[in-house]
Design a protein around this motif. Structure first.
Motif, PDB file in Angstrom:
ATOM      1  N   UNK A 146       0.834  -1.202   0.000  1.00 25.67           N
ATOM      2  CA  UNK A 146       0.000   0.000   0.000  1.00 25.67           C
ATOM      3  C   UNK A 146       0.867   1.250   0.000  1.00 25.67           C
ATOM      4  N   UNK A 147       1.950   1.216   0.771  1.00 25.15           N
ATOM      5  CA  UNK A 147       2.870   2.352   0.823  1.00 25.15           C
ATOM      6  C   UNK A 147       3.520   2.595  -0.532  1.00 25.15           C
ATOM      7  N   UNK A 148       3.763   1.510  -1.282  1.00 25.64           N
ATOM      8  CA  UNK A 148       4.391   1.613  -2.600  1.00 25.64           C
ATOM      9  C   UNK A 148       3.580   2.482  -3.552  1.00 25.64           C
ATOM     10  N   UNK A 149       2.260   2.470  -3.420  1.00 24.94           N
ATOM     11  CA  UNK A 149       1.404   3.252  -4.320  1.00 24.94           C
ATOM     12  C   UNK A 149       0.880   4.514  -3.640  1.00 24.94           C
ATOM     13  N   UNK A 150       1.482   4.873  -2.512  1.00 29.10           N
ATOM     14  CA  UNK A 150       1.128   6.129  -1.858  1.00 29.10           C
ATOM     15  C   UNK A 150      -0.028   6.051  -0.888  1.00 29.10           C
ATOM     16  N   UNK A 151      -0.412   4.839  -0.486  1.00 25.48           N
ATOM     17  CA  UNK A 151      -1.493   4.664   0.487  1.00 25.48           C
ATOM     18  C   UNK A 151      -0.873   4.306   1.834  1.00 25.48           C
ATOM     19  N   UNK A 152      -1.169   5.082   2.836  1.00 22.50           N
ATOM     20  CA  UNK A 152      -0.636   4.812   4.169  1.00 22.50           C
ATOM     21  C   UNK A 152      -1.692   4.118   5.011  1.00 22.50           C
ATOM     22  N   UNK A 153      -1.410   2.860   5.349  1.00 17.70           N
ATOM     23  CA  UNK A 153      -2.310   2.097   6.210  1.00 17.70           C
ATOM     24  C   UNK A 153      -1.803   2.146   7.646  1.00 17.70           C
ATOM     25  N   UNK A 154      -2.700   2.281   8.576  1.00 16.88           N
ATOM     26  CA  UNK A 154      -2.304   2.190   9.980  1.00 16.88           C
ATOM     27  C   UNK A 154      -1.973   0.726  10.289  1.00 16.88           C
ATOM     28  N   UNK A 155      -1.180   0.476  11.322  1.00 14.63           N
ATOM     29  CA  UNK A 155      -0.896  -0.927  11.696  1.00 14.63           C
ATOM     30  C   UNK A 155      -2.161  -1.742  11.917  1.00 14.63           C
ATOM     31  N   UNK A 156      -3.177  -1.126  12.524  1.00 11.86           N
ATOM     32  CA  UNK A 156      -4.422  -1.835  12.786  1.00 11.86           C
ATOM     33  C   UNK A 156      -5.140  -2.191  11.485  1.00 11.86           C
ATOM     34  N   UNK A 157      -5.073  -1.317  10.502  1.00 15.64           N
ATOM     35  CA  UNK A 157      -5.701  -1.600   9.203  1.00 15.64           C
ATOM     36  C   UNK A 157      -4.995  -2.751   8.498  1.00 15.64           C
ATOM     37  N   UNK A 158      -3.656  -2.748   8.516  1.00 15.74           N
ATOM     38  CA  UNK A 158      -2.895  -3.823   7.867  1.00 15.74           C
ATOM     39  C   UNK A 158      -3.109  -5.150   8.571  1.00 15.74           C
ATOM     40  N   UNK A 159      -3.069  -5.141   9.896  1.00 21.42           N
ATOM     41  CA  UNK A 159      -3.314  -6.365  10.671  1.00 21.42           C
ATOM     42  C   UNK A 159      -4.725  -6.884  10.395  1.00 21.42           C
ATOM     43  N   UNK A 160      -5.697  -5.989  10.408  1.00 19.95           N
ATOM     44  CA  UNK A 160      -7.077  -6.380  10.174  1.00 19.95           C
ATOM     45  C   UNK A 160      -7.300  -6.957   8.786  1.00 19.95           C
ATOM     46  N   UNK A 161      -6.687  -6.356   7.768  1.00 19.37           N
ATOM     47  CA  UNK A 161      -6.851  -6.838   6.396  1.00 19.37           C
ATOM     48  C   UNK A 161      -6.289  -8.241   6.237  1.00 19.37           C
ATOM     49  N   UNK A 162      -5.106  -8.479   6.791  1.00 14.73           N
ATOM     50  CA  UNK A 162      -4.488  -9.803   6.708  1.00 14.73           C
ATOM     51  C   UNK A 162      -5.322 -10.845   7.424  1.00 14.73           C
ATOM     52  N   UNK A 163      -5.741 -10.536   8.640  1.00 13.32           N
ATOM     53  CA  UNK A 163      -6.540 -11.467   9.432  1.00 13.32           C
ATOM     54  C   UNK A 163      -7.905 -11.695   8.803  1.00 13.32           C
ATOM     55  N   UNK A 164      -8.491 -10.633   8.249  1.00 13.64           N
ATOM     56  CA  UNK A 164      -9.813 -10.742   7.625  1.00 13.64           C
ATOM     57  C   UNK A 164      -9.787 -11.666   6.419  1.00 13.64           C
ATOM     58  N   UNK A 165      -8.664 -11.692   5.684  1.00 14.77           N
ATOM     59  CA  UNK A 165      -8.565 -12.532   4.491  1.00 14.77           C
ATOM     60  C   UNK A 165      -8.271 -13.987   4.841  1.00 14.77           C
ATOM     61  N   UNK A 166      -7.234 -14.225   5.625  1.00 17.50           N
ATOM     62  CA  UNK A 166      -6.838 -15.606   5.910  1.00 17.50           C
ATOM     63  C   UNK A 166      -7.832 -16.295   6.835  1.00 17.50           C
ATOM     64  N   UNK A 167      -8.526 -15.508   7.680  1.00 17.79           N
ATOM     65  CA  UNK A 167      -9.536 -16.075   8.567  1.00 17.79           C
ATOM     66  C   UNK A 167     -10.920 -16.073   7.974  1.00 17.79           C
ATOM     67  N   UNK A 168     -11.049 -15.610   6.703  1.00 17.99           N
ATOM     68  CA  UNK A 168     -12.351 -15.522   6.031  1.00 17.99           C
ATOM     69  C   UNK A 168     -13.365 -14.746   6.857  1.00 17.99           C
ATOM     70  N   UNK A 169     -12.917 -13.618   7.425  1.00 14.85           N
ATOM     71  CA  UNK A 169     -13.745 -12.821   8.327  1.00 14.85           C
ATOM     72  C   UNK A 169     -14.460 -11.691   7.593  1.00 14.85           C
ATOM     73  N   UNK A 170     -13.739 -10.987   6.715  1.00 18.02           N
ATOM     74  CA  UNK A 170     -14.365  -9.929   5.928  1.00 18.02           C
ATOM     75  C   UNK A 170     -13.911  -8.539   6.296  1.00 18.02           C
ATOM     76  N   UNK A 171     -14.576  -7.881   7.241  1.00 19.35           N
ATOM     77  CA  UNK A 171     -14.216  -6.495   7.569  1.00 19.35           C
ATOM     78  C   UNK A 171     -12.959  -6.416   8.412  1.00 19.35           C
ATOM     79  N   UNK A 172     -12.243  -5.302   8.266  1.00 15.15           N
ATOM     80  CA  UNK A 172     -11.058  -5.042   9.081  1.00 15.15           C
ATOM     81  C   UNK A 172     -11.344  -3.819   9.950  1.00 15.15           C
ATOM     82  N   UNK A 173     -10.433  -2.860   9.956  1.00 13.84           N
ATOM     83  CA  UNK A 173     -10.602  -1.666  10.778  1.00 13.84           C
ATOM     84  C   UNK A 173     -10.290  -0.423   9.951  1.00 13.84           C
TER      85      UNK A 173
END
Length: 511
Positions: free
Chosen positions: A439-466
């Motif tokens: 995300x940083x590579x294309x100029x998008x700054x994710x908070x640590x909570x957003x990055x953690x949530x996105x990873x967990x939401x995908x591998x855990x098949x959860x859906x929403x992050x933060x």
């Protein structure tokens, strides 16, 4: 040459599944004809899916399916149905401003649906922006993926029943699937019948609320759509505000059905067969129910004490208590078993409550349920194995087996559970770093909570992050490379990781 023949068997059987998937497209086709929207999209998709399935099916060399080919068949089938399921999105989006016209976005939405993740790149979510048929297809993909496409195929295709036990074990969420009857095909039918019955029951109750005035906007279309999404713990909604768009009565009704969806469906078979003590005697169910209750109580305390200030605005004390309890019970039930529905934008809650939700996400549902995540039974085995190691530190000569109730867990199973859990955590950590850097590579700054949530939401098949990726947000802003990674994570997460990863190893393809 012999190896090539065996691989052809896996591919041919995948073609058979794709062919039968076309039948599911008749549902949105009927919806399209009723509303006068996108009938051509699903007509073309139906015909194309049939022709593709029949063509690939003809590759069948007439041999039996061996162990490695069964692994390939399961992994390949789940990716193939996601690709085919993306076609209606692309066709419907052509010539419009729809984000789903992009093949990467369409595949993301399709994989999210079939894997019952519930993450979306759709942007604006409503039947005003997208046709009723497309939105119903989106809901239906989750329902098909919930109990398992392979489980369904084993139930209806005699050819797959021969290897049914192994195929289901590679697909079914959790360490194992209990064989309820002597024939695995009959077990598969029982599970799908229970799944179907709960779906019909929920749709009927939701529509009943509408008819009695307790849910003004829960018409028949929305009742069916949300039943298709609740029982598979999918999380897609026809509304951008998710279940927050509906009345409190709807939210209270959905809570127990989410809990049911995260419960081992075999327990309901015993319950309906007259064994009313089966759930109470099941160690995993007691732990699942206990964890749900404890997390709900803690989150209720946080919300009532101000973790979500908006809950208290303009309300009486009784109203605030009911609201906080409903929000706590709903979000715990939703995130613990990976449904991903929301009744409030928990991305706006205090950090303490969000950290609690992350912990809830790591738990997962029960084995043999439609829930995602690591699963309660695995955590029980890991904790009991750690307890044994601590005991051995002071009693090195003692022999202490790991037990789940009256069942002794063998050492091979313990190693498998510990290995899976570590692999899950490692993939989650690596994906978190990649998502943040990409995300940083294309100029998008994710908070640590957003990055953690996105990873967990995908591998855990959860859906929403933060944050911006929260329950009322979207993953549309992320670069295509991150979306591609999340597609792989959703695919791997739904098939318990090993089934997908082993296909990418050199040893798998060597003779």
């Amino acid at each position: 040459m012999n190896t090539i023949v065996q691989w052809r068997k896996s591919v041919a059987l995948t073609g058979s599944v794709v062919k039968y998937l076309s039948v599911a497209m008749l549902v949105p086709l009927v919806v399209a004809l009723y509303y006068g929207e996108d009938a051509g999209v699903f007509g073309v998709s139906f015909v194309g899916t049939v022709l593709l399935g029949v063509a690939v099916e003809r590759l069948d060399p007439g041999t039996d399916l061996r162990e490695r080919e069964a692994l390939l068949f399961v992994a390949l089938t789940w990716f193939a149905v996601a690709v085919v399921g993306a076609v209606p999105y692309v066709l419907a989006g052509m010539g419009t401003a729809s984000t789903l016209a992009d093949p990467v976005n369409a595949l993301f939405e399709s994989m999210s649906g079939f894997s019952t993740t519930g993450a979306t790149v759709m942007g604006e979510i409503s039947t005003d922006r997208h046709s009723h048929a497309v939105m119903m297809w989106r809901q239906l993909t989750q329902w098909l993926g919930g109990m398992g496409i392979i489980v369904l195929m084993v139930a209806i295709l005699p050819e797959l029943a021969v290897n049914g036990a192994q195929l289901i074990s590679e697909e079914a969420p959790g360490p194992s699937l209990e064989k309820l009857t002597p024939r695995i095909a009959e077990t598969a039918r029982i599970l799908w019948q229970a799944y179907f019955a709960f779906t019909v029951l929920l749709a009927g109750i939701l529509y009943g609320l509408h008819l009695t005035g307790y849910a003004p906007n829960m018409d028949l279309y929305n009742a069916v759509a949300h039943a298709f999404s609740t029982l598979p713990t999918g999380g897609f909604s026809t509304k951008g505000e998710s279940i927050a768009a509906f009345s409190a009565a709807v939210q209270w009704v959905i809570i127990p059905f989410m809990v049911v969806a995260g419960t081992n469906f075999a327990l309901f078979w015993y319950l309906f067969d007259g064994d009313v003590r089966a759930p109470l005697e099941d160690t995993e169910f007691r732990a699942y129910a206990g964890a749900t209750a404890v997390f709900t109580a803690v989150l209720f305390g946080l919300l009532f004490s101000g973790a979500a200030p908006s809950l208290a605005i303009g309300g009486t004390t009784e109203g605030v208590v009911e609201n906080a309890l409903r929000q706590a019970a709903f979000q715990v039930a939703s995130l613990m078993n990976s449904t991903g529905y929301a009744t409030s934008d928990f991305a706006q809650w205090t950090p303490h409550s969000q950290l609690l939700l992350i912990l809830v996400m790591f738990v997962g549902g029960s084995a043999g349920s439609t829930g995602g995540g690591i699963k309660v039974v695995r955590w029980l085995i890991v904790l009991k194995a750690l307890q044994r190691e601590l005991f051995h530190a002071s009693h090195p000569d003692a022999v202490q087996p790991v037990r789940l109730g009256d069942i002794v867990v063998d050492e091979e199973a313990i190693r498998g559970v510990v290995g899976f859990t570590l692999l899950y955590l490692v993939l989650f950590a690596l994906a978190t770093v990649f998502i943040s850097l990409d995300a940083s590579r294309v100029g998008i700054t994710l908070t640590p909570l957003e990055a953690v949530g996105a990873s967990l939401a995908a591998i855990g098949n959860i859906g929403p992050a933060f944050g911006r990726l929260g329950p009322f947000g979207s993953y549309l802003m992320l670069p295509d490379t991150t979306k591609a990674l999340m597609i792989l994570l959703m695919w791997a997460g739904r098939l318990e990781i090993i089934t997908v990863l082993v296909v990418f190893t050199r040893s798998f393809w060597s003779r």
